[in-house]
Design an enzyme around this catalytic site. Structure first.
Site: not given
Length: 380
Positions: A47, A99, A171, A196
């Protein structure tokens, strides 16, 4: 290194033990220690850090020219980690066309946090600057936006944020670092939905933050470690593999996107085409200024203005797949109002221009003749 070399070699190293050219998938949760608090190597628990994820994070920092990269379980997990920098009373100014998942995170999950969000057209610099006060801590921008392909001038916004000592995050999902480098233009943080274009093959969900300042990067890494939204080793391997062909894929996405936009602009049933590469796009000059290409995303509306025409068109497509997401090698088609942006209230969608007849296309890397033929038959 120039970019096309960076995606393959930037901050990358052969695996030390075997000399493997590609970093192995270190499918482990924990690491041996020789004495309490003294691990064998640099890793204690996955982690906190994992060698495969580290290889990806190093590559992310390289291609965006940042000091530190962080890989997350999704783009929204990355955004959520960034928001954890702020507290009740802080204010965030965000672009008005976002978005749907980002808008939902801002307005529904953080609505009781005490953080105040303002949504504004970032091309109205006077309105944007009027919202700034002593509590403003972050400016959040998408450029180009999803799905209306609006742009914001990163360099001009950065001048304002630096003057007021405000963090500036971009972004960069639609543009990718192949076409646009926000950190070089003055931003402090870049976010990607790595699902993406960075991944590029519709086979992984992932997110990324790339930070210009190392100290801020270390602080965000602590928050990532403490909250646990990290990317697993297999998914890290897939995104890293995708990055190595990013330049090749995005170049074809741009070539196909431009031809699709031109086809739609000349089609008798199409009303508006949203593509920054078209000379009549309202932000074409900004795109030429800060992007090296115009991307593969194209949105359009129908002259009829009818939702039924958009749905009929989408149902007839054969090469384009009707599905959410974007940026994969295959072409995808989407109805924002019913799919990706359904979480935005109808009145807000209409306010920014997301109409019921709007269709968003993610042009893939197929042969352009097949794509254009598919679009033509879907209009019949």
């Amino acid at each position: 290194m120039k970019f096309n070399t960076k995606v393959i070699h930037g901050n990358q190293h052969h695996e030390e033990v075997t000399g493997a050219v590609m970093p192995p998938v270190f499918q482990t949760s924990t690491y041996a220690q020789v004495s309490p608090g003294k691990p064998v190597g640099d890793y204690e628990y996955s982690r906190a850090a994992n060698p495969t994820r580290q290889a990806l994070e190093d590559a992310l920092a390289s291609i965006e020219n940042g000091a530190r990269g962080l890989a997350f379980a999704s783009g929204l997990a990355a955004t959520d980690c960034l928001l954890r920098l702020f507290k009740a009373g802080d204010e965030i100014i965000a672009m008005d066309d976002l978005y749907g998942g980002t808008y939902r995170l801002f307005t529904r999950l953080y609505n009781n946090s005490g953080i105040k969000f303002h949504f504004v057209d970032m091309n109205d610099m006077a309105k944007f600057q009027s919202l700034i006060n002593e509590n403003t801590k972050l400016v959040w921008v998408e450029t180009p936006t999803n799905p209306l392909m609006k742009l914001a001038d990163i360099a001009e916004i950065a001048k304002v944020t630096k003057k007021h000592d405000i963090l500036f995050a971009v972004d960069n999902t639609f543009a990718t670092p192949y076409l646009q480098k926000p950190l070089d233009l003055g931003a402090d943080i870049v976010m990607h939905s790595a699902t993406k274009y960075l991944g590029g093959h519709s086979d992984v969900i992932a997110g990324a933050l790339i930070i210009k300042d190392k100290a801020l990067g270390d602080e965000l890494h602590f928050k990532q470690f403490a909250t646990g939204g990290t990317l697993g080793p297999m998914d890290s391997f897939l995104v890293l593999r995708g990055i190595k062909t990013l330049h090749l894929r995005v170049q074809r996405h741009c070539e196909n996107g431009e031809k699709v936009a031109q086809f739609l602009a000349n089609h008798p049933e199409v009303d508006k085409v949203f593509y920054p590469g078209l000379p009549d796009h309202p932000f074409h000059d900004i795109a030429k200024k800060q992007m090296s290409g115009f991307g593969g995303m194209v949105s359009f509306t129908f002259k009829s203005g009818k939702k039924e025409d958009a749905i009929s068109f989408l149902e007839k497509l054969k090469v384009f797949t009707l599905a959410e997401s974007l940026g994969g090698v295959e072409s995808l088609a989407n109805h924002p109002a019913l799919m990706t942006h359904a979480s935005i209230p109808e009145d807000k969608r209409k306010e920014v221009g997301i109409t019921d007849d709007l269709v968003r296309l993610s042009t893939g890397v197929e042969d352009i003749d097949d794509l254009l033929a598919d679009l033509e038959q879907a209009f019949r």
